[in-house]
Design a protein around this motif. Structure first.
Motif, PDB file in Angstrom:
ATOM      1  N   VAL A   1      -9.991 -11.084  17.300  1.00 40.33           N
ATOM      2  CA  VAL A   1      -9.379 -10.222  18.301  1.00 40.33           C
ATOM      3  C   VAL A   1      -8.535  -9.134  17.634  1.00 40.33           C
ATOM      4  O   VAL A   1      -8.486  -8.004  18.094  1.00 40.33           O
ATOM      5  CB  VAL A   1      -8.526 -11.051  19.290  1.00 40.33           C
ATOM      6  N   ILE A   2      -7.854  -9.510  16.565  1.00 36.36           N
ATOM      7  CA  ILE A   2      -7.077  -8.533  15.795  1.00 36.36           C
ATOM      8  C   ILE A   2      -7.512  -8.606  14.343  1.00 36.36           C
ATOM      9  O   ILE A   2      -8.164  -9.566  13.919  1.00 36.36           O
ATOM     10  CB  ILE A   2      -5.546  -8.753  15.903  1.00 36.36           C
ATOM     11  N   GLN A   3      -7.145  -7.589  13.596  1.00 40.13           N
ATOM     12  CA  GLN A   3      -7.412  -7.603  12.158  1.00 40.13           C
ATOM     13  C   GLN A   3      -6.112  -7.330  11.421  1.00 40.13           C
ATOM     14  O   GLN A   3      -5.216  -6.674  11.942  1.00 40.13           O
ATOM     15  CB  GLN A   3      -8.471  -6.580  11.785  1.00 40.13           C
ATOM     16  N   LYS A   4      -6.049  -7.854  10.226  1.00 38.90           N
ATOM     17  CA  LYS A   4      -4.865  -7.697   9.396  1.00 38.90           C
ATOM     18  C   LYS A   4      -5.242  -6.869   8.184  1.00 38.90           C
ATOM     19  O   LYS A   4      -6.258  -7.126   7.544  1.00 38.90           O
ATOM     20  CB  LYS A   4      -4.364  -9.080   8.960  1.00 38.90           C
ATOM     21  N   LYS A   5      -4.428  -5.867   7.905  1.00 38.09           N
ATOM     22  CA  LYS A   5      -4.636  -5.050   6.718  1.00 38.09           C
ATOM     23  C   LYS A   5      -3.437  -5.256   5.806  1.00 38.09           C
ATOM     24  O   LYS A   5      -2.293  -5.025   6.206  1.00 38.09           O
ATOM     25  CB  LYS A   5      -4.779  -3.575   7.085  1.00 38.09           C
ATOM     26  N   VAL A   6      -3.706  -5.720   4.592  1.00 39.34           N
ATOM     27  CA  VAL A   6      -2.660  -5.978   3.610  1.00 39.34           C
ATOM     28  C   VAL A   6      -2.669  -4.844   2.597  1.00 39.34           C
ATOM     29  O   VAL A   6      -3.708  -4.535   2.014  1.00 39.34           O
ATOM     30  CB  VAL A   6      -2.872  -7.337   2.900  1.00 39.34           C
ATOM     31  N   PHE A   7      -1.524  -4.231   2.402  1.00 35.46           N
ATOM     32  CA  PHE A   7      -1.381  -3.143   1.443  1.00 35.46           C
ATOM     33  C   PHE A   7      -0.829  -3.697   0.135  1.00 35.46           C
ATOM     34  O   PHE A   7       0.116  -4.487   0.140  1.00 35.46           O
ATOM     35  CB  PHE A   7      -0.440  -2.064   1.993  1.00 35.46           C
ATOM     36  N   ASP A   8      -1.419  -3.271  -0.950  1.00 32.23           N
ATOM     37  CA  ASP A   8      -1.009  -3.751  -2.270  1.00 32.23           C
ATOM     38  C   ASP A   8       0.227  -2.966  -2.714  1.00 32.23           C
ATOM     39  O   ASP A   8       0.137  -2.039  -3.524  1.00 32.23           O
ATOM     40  CB  ASP A   8      -2.157  -3.587  -3.264  1.00 32.23           C
ATOM     41  N   GLU A   9       1.349  -3.322  -2.125  1.00 31.03           N
ATOM     42  CA  GLU A   9       2.610  -2.656  -2.412  1.00 31.03           C
ATOM     43  C   GLU A   9       3.697  -3.695  -2.612  1.00 31.03           C
ATOM     44  O   GLU A   9       3.550  -4.843  -2.221  1.00 31.03           O
ATOM     45  CB  GLU A   9       3.031  -1.767  -1.216  1.00 31.03           C
ATOM     46  N   ILE A  10       4.791  -3.240  -3.181  1.00 31.56           N
ATOM     47  CA  ILE A  10       5.968  -4.097  -3.295  1.00 31.56           C
ATOM     48  C   ILE A  10       7.093  -3.366  -2.589  1.00 31.56           C
ATOM     49  O   ILE A  10       7.408  -2.238  -2.961  1.00 31.56           O
ATOM     50  CB  ILE A  10       6.320  -4.380  -4.768  1.00 31.56           C
ATOM     51  N   PRO A  11       7.699  -3.919  -1.575  1.00 35.28           N
ATOM     52  CA  PRO A  11       7.361  -5.207  -0.971  1.00 35.28           C
ATOM     53  C   PRO A  11       6.026  -5.133  -0.221  1.00 35.28           C
ATOM     54  O   PRO A  11       5.589  -4.055   0.188  1.00 35.28           O
ATOM     55  CB  PRO A  11       8.517  -5.459   0.003  1.00 35.28           C
ATOM     56  N   LEU A  12       5.429  -6.300  -0.058  1.00 38.08           N
ATOM     57  CA  LEU A  12       4.133  -6.414   0.598  1.00 38.08           C
ATOM     58  C   LEU A  12       4.216  -5.850   2.020  1.00 38.08           C
ATOM     59  O   LEU A  12       5.175  -6.092   2.740  1.00 38.08           O
ATOM     60  CB  LEU A  12       3.700  -7.876   0.647  1.00 38.08           C
ATOM     61  N   ARG A  13       3.212  -5.074   2.395  1.00 35.49           N
ATOM     62  CA  ARG A  13       3.160  -4.502   3.743  1.00 35.49           C
ATOM     63  C   ARG A  13       1.874  -4.978   4.407  1.00 35.49           C
ATOM     64  O   ARG A  13       0.795  -4.896   3.832  1.00 35.49           O
ATOM     65  CB  ARG A  13       3.193  -2.985   3.674  1.00 35.49           C
ATOM     66  N   VAL A  14       2.022  -5.470   5.635  1.00 32.74           N
ATOM     67  CA  VAL A  14       0.891  -5.963   6.422  1.00 32.74           C
ATOM     68  C   VAL A  14       0.938  -5.287   7.780  1.00 32.74           C
ATOM     69  O   VAL A  14       1.993  -5.192   8.399  1.00 32.74           O
ATOM     70  CB  VAL A  14       0.961  -7.500   6.598  1.00 32.74           C
ATOM     71  N   GLU A  15      -0.217  -4.802   8.238  1.00 34.72           N
ATOM     72  CA  GLU A  15      -0.323  -4.205   9.565  1.00 34.72           C
ATOM     73  C   GLU A  15      -1.421  -4.907  10.356  1.00 34.72           C
ATOM     74  O   GLU A  15      -2.454  -5.283   9.796  1.00 34.72           O
ATOM     75  CB  GLU A  15      -0.646  -2.711   9.476  1.00 34.72           C
ATOM     76  N   TYR A  16      -1.168  -5.061  11.639  1.00 32.73           N
ATOM     77  CA  TYR A  16      -2.144  -5.669  12.540  1.00 32.73           C
ATOM     78  C   TYR A  16      -2.647  -4.606  13.508  1.00 32.73           C
ATOM     79  O   TYR A  16      -1.900  -3.741  13.950  1.00 32.73           O
ATOM     80  CB  TYR A  16      -1.507  -6.808  13.342  1.00 32.73           C
ATOM     81  N   SER A  17      -3.922  -4.699  13.847  1.00 35.29           N
ATOM     82  CA  SER A  17      -4.509  -3.799  14.838  1.00 35.29           C
ATOM     83  C   SER A  17      -5.602  -4.547  15.587  1.00 35.29           C
ATOM     84  O   SER A  17      -6.090  -5.584  15.145  1.00 35.29           O
ATOM     85  CB  SER A  17      -5.067  -2.542  14.170  1.00 35.29           C
ATOM     86  N   MET A  18      -5.970  -3.985  16.734  1.00 35.84           N
ATOM     87  CA  MET A  18      -7.027  -4.581  17.548  1.00 35.84           C
ATOM     88  C   MET A  18      -8.383  -4.279  16.918  1.00 35.84           C
ATOM     89  O   MET A  18      -8.606  -3.183  16.404  1.00 35.84           O
ATOM     90  CB  MET A  18      -7.017  -3.987  18.952  1.00 35.84           C
ATOM     91  N   THR A  19      -9.273  -5.245  16.983  1.00 31.57           N
ATOM     92  CA  THR A  19     -10.662  -5.005  16.607  1.00 31.57           C
ATOM     93  C   THR A  19     -11.367  -4.408  17.821  1.00 31.57           C
ATOM     94  O   THR A  19     -10.822  -4.382  18.929  1.00 31.57           O
ATOM     95  CB  THR A  19     -11.354  -6.320  16.217  1.00 31.57           C
TER      96      THR A  19
END
Length: 118
Positions: free
Chosen positions: A74-92
């Protein structure tokens, strides 16, 4: 978890695959799922943004809810390779199909809240 040979398991399977209402509730039926989806809507949202928008949900419940929604596609998670770690969620695209259902539920709920408050 029910045993696969139990009558309850068979009943759940029958309903889930033969009753459109139960199928829909499988994806949005838990307490926080509709609220999380409503907040994600069509944009990209970070965990802390969700937490601010839904202050009464615990971190664990929010984590579990987004994990279930992600596992269901239903949603997807995008993980960014950064410090600090950043994660964003969005609808599929699949999840966006639930938005009209959520909109109607929201309208009905608003009407009921108005009636209850009278």
């Amino acid at each position: 978890m029910r045993k696969r040979t139990s009558t309850n398991f068979e009943n759940e399977q029958f309903l889930e695959f033969n009753c459109p209402f139960i199928t829909t509730l499988r994806f949005i039926g838990k307490r926080w799922k509709p609220a999380v989806l409503w907040k994600i809507d069509n944009g990209f949202v970070r965990f802390n943004q969700l937490k601010k928008e839904l202050p009464y949900i615990s971190d664990k419940m929010l984590s579990d809810t987004v994990a279930e929604l992600e596992a269901d596609g239903v949603i997807q998670k995008k993980v960014f390779d950064e410090i600090p770690l950043r994660v964003e969620y969005s609808m599929t695209e699949f999840g966006k199909g639930l938005l009209p259902v959520l909109e109607e539920m929201n309208k009905w709920g608003e009407q009921m809240i108005k009636k209850i408050k009278l």
